[in-house]
Design a protein around this motif. Structure first.
Motif, PDB file in Angstrom:
ATOM      1  N   SER A   1      35.402  47.478  50.524  1.00 31.03           N
ATOM      2  CA  SER A   1      35.958  46.207  49.804  1.00 31.03           C
ATOM      3  C   SER A   1      36.805  46.573  49.308  1.00 31.03           C
ATOM      4  O   SER A   1      37.283  45.338  48.578  1.00 31.03           O
ATOM      5  CB  SER A   1      34.996  47.963  48.497  1.00 31.03           C
ATOM      6  OG  SER A   1      35.754  48.870  48.911  1.00 31.03           O
ATOM      7  N   GLY A   2      37.842  47.013  49.658  1.00 30.81           N
ATOM      8  CA  GLY A   2      39.555  46.620  49.220  1.00 30.81           C
ATOM      9  C   GLY A   2      39.518  45.244  49.825  1.00 30.81           C
ATOM     10  O   GLY A   2      40.867  44.632  49.498  1.00 30.81           O
ATOM     11  N   ILE A   3      39.827  45.301  50.959  1.00 29.41           N
ATOM     12  CA  ILE A   3      39.144  44.024  51.901  1.00 29.41           C
ATOM     13  C   ILE A   3      38.484  42.938  51.942  1.00 29.41           C
ATOM     14  O   ILE A   3      39.350  41.609  51.280  1.00 29.41           O
ATOM     15  CB  ILE A   3      39.191  44.363  53.620  1.00 29.41           C
ATOM     16  CG1 ILE A   3      40.102  45.634  54.263  1.00 29.41           C
ATOM     17  CG2 ILE A   3      39.559  43.223  54.097  1.00 29.41           C
ATOM     18  CD1 ILE A   3      39.707  45.725  55.020  1.00 29.41           C
ATOM     19  N   ILE A   4      37.325  43.446  51.156  1.00 29.61           N
ATOM     20  CA  ILE A   4      36.098  41.687  50.538  1.00 29.61           C
ATOM     21  C   ILE A   4      37.450  41.753  49.333  1.00 29.61           C
ATOM     22  O   ILE A   4      37.556  40.609  48.917  1.00 29.61           O
ATOM     23  CB  ILE A   4      35.449  42.411  50.173  1.00 29.61           C
ATOM     24  CG1 ILE A   4      34.505  42.850  51.927  1.00 29.61           C
ATOM     25  CG2 ILE A   4      34.695  41.006  49.826  1.00 29.61           C
ATOM     26  CD1 ILE A   4      33.180  43.410  51.847  1.00 29.61           C
ATOM     27  N   ARG A   5      37.381  42.298  48.802  1.00 34.20           N
ATOM     28  CA  ARG A   5      38.507  41.767  47.344  1.00 34.20           C
ATOM     29  C   ARG A   5      39.418  41.777  47.444  1.00 34.20           C
ATOM     30  O   ARG A   5      39.971  40.307  46.957  1.00 34.20           O
ATOM     31  CB  ARG A   5      38.547  43.248  46.397  1.00 34.20           C
ATOM     32  CG  ARG A   5      38.465  42.821  45.080  1.00 34.20           C
ATOM     33  CD  ARG A   5      38.831  44.127  43.917  1.00 34.20           C
ATOM     34  NE  ARG A   5      38.040  45.173  44.318  1.00 34.20           N
ATOM     35  CZ  ARG A   5      37.631  46.529  45.030  1.00 34.20           C
ATOM     36  NH1 ARG A   5      38.977  47.092  45.832  1.00 34.20           N
ATOM     37  NH2 ARG A   5      36.304  47.445  45.486  1.00 34.20           N
ATOM     38  N   ASP A   6      40.739  41.681  48.572  1.00 41.05           N
ATOM     39  CA  ASP A   6      41.548  41.011  48.654  1.00 41.05           C
ATOM     40  C   ASP A   6      41.334  39.379  49.206  1.00 41.05           C
ATOM     41  O   ASP A   6      41.642  38.453  48.930  1.00 41.05           O
ATOM     42  CB  ASP A   6      42.355  41.672  49.856  1.00 41.05           C
ATOM     43  CG  ASP A   6      43.440  42.656  49.545  1.00 41.05           C
ATOM     44  OD1 ASP A   6      43.247  42.889  48.236  1.00 41.05           O
ATOM     45  OD2 ASP A   6      43.327  43.960  50.055  1.00 41.05           O
ATOM     46  N   MET A   7      40.334  39.551  49.939  1.00 40.00           N
ATOM     47  CA  MET A   7      39.935  37.796  50.220  1.00 40.00           C
ATOM     48  C   MET A   7      39.069  37.216  49.459  1.00 40.00           C
ATOM     49  O   MET A   7      39.928  36.244  49.465  1.00 40.00           O
ATOM     50  CB  MET A   7      39.465  37.653  51.802  1.00 40.00           C
ATOM     51  CG  MET A   7      39.512  38.973  52.908  1.00 40.00           C
ATOM     52  SD  MET A   7      38.468  38.790  53.954  1.00 40.00           S
ATOM     53  CE  MET A   7      39.028  37.371  55.065  1.00 40.00           C
ATOM     54  N   LEU A   8      38.684  37.918  48.592  1.00 43.13           N
ATOM     55  CA  LEU A   8      38.344  37.009  47.132  1.00 43.13           C
ATOM     56  C   LEU A   8      39.460  36.682  46.246  1.00 43.13           C
ATOM     57  O   LEU A   8      38.588  35.108  45.511  1.00 43.13           O
ATOM     58  CB  LEU A   8      37.028  37.868  46.607  1.00 43.13           C
ATOM     59  CG  LEU A   8      35.696  38.141  47.617  1.00 43.13           C
ATOM     60  CD1 LEU A   8      35.165  38.669  46.709  1.00 43.13           C
ATOM     61  CD2 LEU A   8      35.012  36.981  47.305  1.00 43.13           C
ATOM     62  N   LEU A   9      39.959  36.527  46.449  1.00 44.30           N
ATOM     63  CA  LEU A   9      41.141  36.877  45.436  1.00 44.30           C
ATOM     64  C   LEU A   9      41.828  35.923  45.748  1.00 44.30           C
ATOM     65  O   LEU A   9      42.274  34.570  45.073  1.00 44.30           O
ATOM     66  CB  LEU A   9      41.972  38.090  45.151  1.00 44.30           C
ATOM     67  CG  LEU A   9      42.307  39.209  44.475  1.00 44.30           C
ATOM     68  CD1 LEU A   9      42.964  39.772  44.956  1.00 44.30           C
ATOM     69  CD2 LEU A   9      42.053  39.171  42.837  1.00 44.30           C
ATOM     70  N   THR A  10      42.066  35.114  47.120  1.00 39.09           N
ATOM     71  CA  THR A  10      42.530  33.756  47.364  1.00 39.09           C
ATOM     72  C   THR A  10      41.371  32.712  47.970  1.00 39.09           C
ATOM     73  O   THR A  10      41.645  31.809  48.453  1.00 39.09           O
ATOM     74  CB  THR A  10      43.560  33.941  48.271  1.00 39.09           C
ATOM     75  OG1 THR A  10      42.914  34.673  49.887  1.00 39.09           O
ATOM     76  CG2 THR A  10      44.462  34.546  47.987  1.00 39.09           C
ATOM     77  N   PHE A  11      39.958  33.445  47.693  1.00 43.43           N
ATOM     78  CA  PHE A  11      39.296  32.862  48.374  1.00 43.43           C
ATOM     79  C   PHE A  11      38.602  31.268  47.238  1.00 43.43           C
ATOM     80  O   PHE A  11      38.390  32.374  46.425  1.00 43.43           O
ATOM     81  CB  PHE A  11      38.259  33.282  49.216  1.00 43.43           C
ATOM     82  CG  PHE A  11      36.674  32.183  50.349  1.00 43.43           C
ATOM     83  CD1 PHE A  11      37.331  31.341  50.870  1.00 43.43           C
ATOM     84  CD2 PHE A  11      35.384  32.397  49.475  1.00 43.43           C
ATOM     85  CE1 PHE A  11      36.334  30.375  51.824  1.00 43.43           C
ATOM     86  CE2 PHE A  11      34.601  31.630  49.464  1.00 43.43           C
ATOM     87  CZ  PHE A  11      34.579  31.082  50.436  1.00 43.43           C
ATOM     88  N   LEU A  12      38.714  30.417  47.324  1.00 45.24           N
ATOM     89  CA  LEU A  12      38.370  29.514  46.155  1.00 45.24           C
ATOM     90  C   LEU A  12      36.822  29.251  46.899  1.00 45.24           C
ATOM     91  O   LEU A  12      36.429  29.275  47.456  1.00 45.24           O
ATOM     92  CB  LEU A  12      38.782  27.286  46.728  1.00 45.24           C
ATOM     93  CG  LEU A  12      40.219  27.296  46.995  1.00 45.24           C
ATOM     94  CD1 LEU A  12      40.573  26.811  47.215  1.00 45.24           C
ATOM     95  CD2 LEU A  12      41.047  28.630  45.624  1.00 45.24           C
ATOM     96  N   SER A  13      35.854  28.860  45.221  1.00 49.74           N
ATOM     97  CA  SER A  13      34.620  28.316  45.468  1.00 49.74           C
ATOM     98  C   SER A  13      33.666  29.558  45.454  1.00 49.74           C
ATOM     99  O   SER A  13      32.912  29.632  45.283  1.00 49.74           O
ATOM    100  CB  SER A  13      33.868  27.399  46.646  1.00 49.74           C
ATOM    101  OG  SER A  13      34.727  26.291  46.759  1.00 49.74           O
ATOM    102  N   VAL A  14      34.291  30.651  44.771  1.00 46.82           N
ATOM    103  CA  VAL A  14      33.430  31.969  44.130  1.00 46.82           C
ATOM    104  C   VAL A  14      34.062  31.918  42.709  1.00 46.82           C
ATOM    105  O   VAL A  14      35.383  32.625  42.120  1.00 46.82           O
ATOM    106  CB  VAL A  14      34.509  32.733  44.821  1.00 46.82           C
ATOM    107  CG1 VAL A  14      33.311  34.147  44.544  1.00 46.82           C
ATOM    108  CG2 VAL A  14      33.885  32.834  46.535  1.00 46.82           C
ATOM    109  N   ARG A  15      33.554  32.238  41.221  1.00 53.34           N
ATOM    110  CA  ARG A  15      33.420  32.292  40.207  1.00 53.34           C
ATOM    111  C   ARG A  15      32.799  33.381  39.344  1.00 53.34           C
ATOM    112  O   ARG A  15      31.452  33.458  40.604  1.00 53.34           O
ATOM    113  CB  ARG A  15      33.333  30.839  39.841  1.00 53.34           C
ATOM    114  CG  ARG A  15      33.744  29.930  40.346  1.00 53.34           C
ATOM    115  CD  ARG A  15      32.833  28.364  39.225  1.00 53.34           C
ATOM    116  NE  ARG A  15      33.799  26.897  40.307  1.00 53.34           N
ATOM    117  CZ  ARG A  15      33.503  26.322  41.233  1.00 53.34           C
ATOM    118  NH1 ARG A  15      33.102  26.680  41.938  1.00 53.34           N
ATOM    119  NH2 ARG A  15      34.107  25.125  41.372  1.00 53.34           N
TER     120      ARG A  15
END
Length: 311
Positions: A181-195
């Motif tokens: 969950s920590g890795i996914i959260r870190d990736m989502l922070l910078t990943f565009l198109s996820v709102r």
């Protein structure tokens, strides 16, 4: 006009317009001149399509720094700009390029992008306060620079993104839900198109793409929406070499409550069990790892259960 290009003005404006100089609207001279030169060199200038000349004028490093910002709210604002929207900023003077990092204040960062032509003032927008300035990406040419940089940053071509993909795959195979969950959260922070309003399918596609990068280089098989037991599992990872199978079921939460996220994680695990997604895998793999992963905006929670085949 003799070249048959009199009808190309709307295309040229769409690609290269949007700038302001001394209060006058203008097109990007560099791009327009390059377009005209290339068009007139072709056999049919009227059929020559606009292309991106801005991308070849610099390394576009500022866009890459922009998209690596660790703040999820800032990444949402960047996405809004790429989608053609307008953002309000407070102009900050005396900013120089060497001072810019991914942790720089958003207003300072965007001010520099405004000064260097990556953004322009939106004169059609009315600011909410006198000290705010509405800005937007000026045209299709610069928008393409942003989108091409995003394609690179969130693909296997980017070493950093590739490393994070491998780390996520390793955490899943080892049964480490907290690290997952920590890795996914870190990736989502910078990943565009996820709102915050993203559908579950958006997260599914995001994680499928991330794991696909790592699975391809690791020789693992990855399946999406494959028939398992009495239903269809979201994602299945198969590591034949180590005898490990991973089943992932996603849920999207509409609540900020972490207790609700945990409850939905358990619901996802229960769905894996009730639908017997692991029925066939138990015969072929020594360990079957089951994950319920819940998303909310750019946050996520993961719960793990495992089955071990008895000797």
């Amino acid at each position: 006009k003799d070249c048959g290009m009199e009808n190309r003005l709307p295309d040229v404006i769409s690609w290269y317009d949007g700038y302001s100089f001394a209060g006058k609207e203008m097109l990007c001279p560099w791009s327009v001149l390059n377009f005209l030169c290339d068009a007139l060199r072709t056999a049919d200038p009227a059929a020559f399509q606009p292309r991106n000349y801005w991308a070849n004028s610099s390394g576009n490093d500022i866009i890459e720094i922009c998209m690596k910002r660790p703040d999820s709210g800032d990444s949402q604002r960047i996405q809004h700009l790429i989608d053609g929207g307008t953002e309000e900023i407070e102009l900050c003077e005396f900013t120089s390029y060497p001072e810019i990092t991914a942790d720089t204040d958003f207003n300072i960062f965007v001010t520099l992008m405004l000064h260097t032509g990556y953004l322009t003032q939106d004169r059609n927008a009315v600011p909410s306060a006198s000290d705010f300035t509405p800005v937007k990406i000026p045209n299709q040419e610069v928008t393409e620079c942003f989108r091409n940089k995003a394609k690179y940053l969130f693909s296997g071509s980017n070493p950093e993104w590739k490393r994070k993909s491998r780390d996520l795959l390793k955490a899943l195979l080892e049964g480490d839900a907290r690290r997952t969950s920590g890795i996914i959260r870190d990736m989502l922070l910078t990943f565009l198109s996820v709102r915050d309003t993203a559908y579950e399918s958006v997260y599914h596609a995001f994680l499928l793409g991330v794991l696909g990068i790592a699975a391809k280089t690791s020789g693992l098989e990855i399946k999406s929406n494959s028939e398992c037991g009495d239903g269809f599992s979201d994602i299945v990872l198969l590591d034949d070499g180590r005898g490990i199978a991973v089943i992932i079921e996603f849920k999207k939460s509409s609540s900020r409550s972490r207790d609700e996220w945990r409850r939905l994680c358990e619901t996802a695990i229960a769905q894996i069990d009730s639908q017997s997604y692991d029925f066939d895998l138990r015969n072929d793999y020594d360990i079957v790892r089951k994950y319920g992963i819940v998303f909310y905006g750019k946050n996520c929670e993961a719960v793990h259960r495992e089955y071990r085949r008895e000797e």
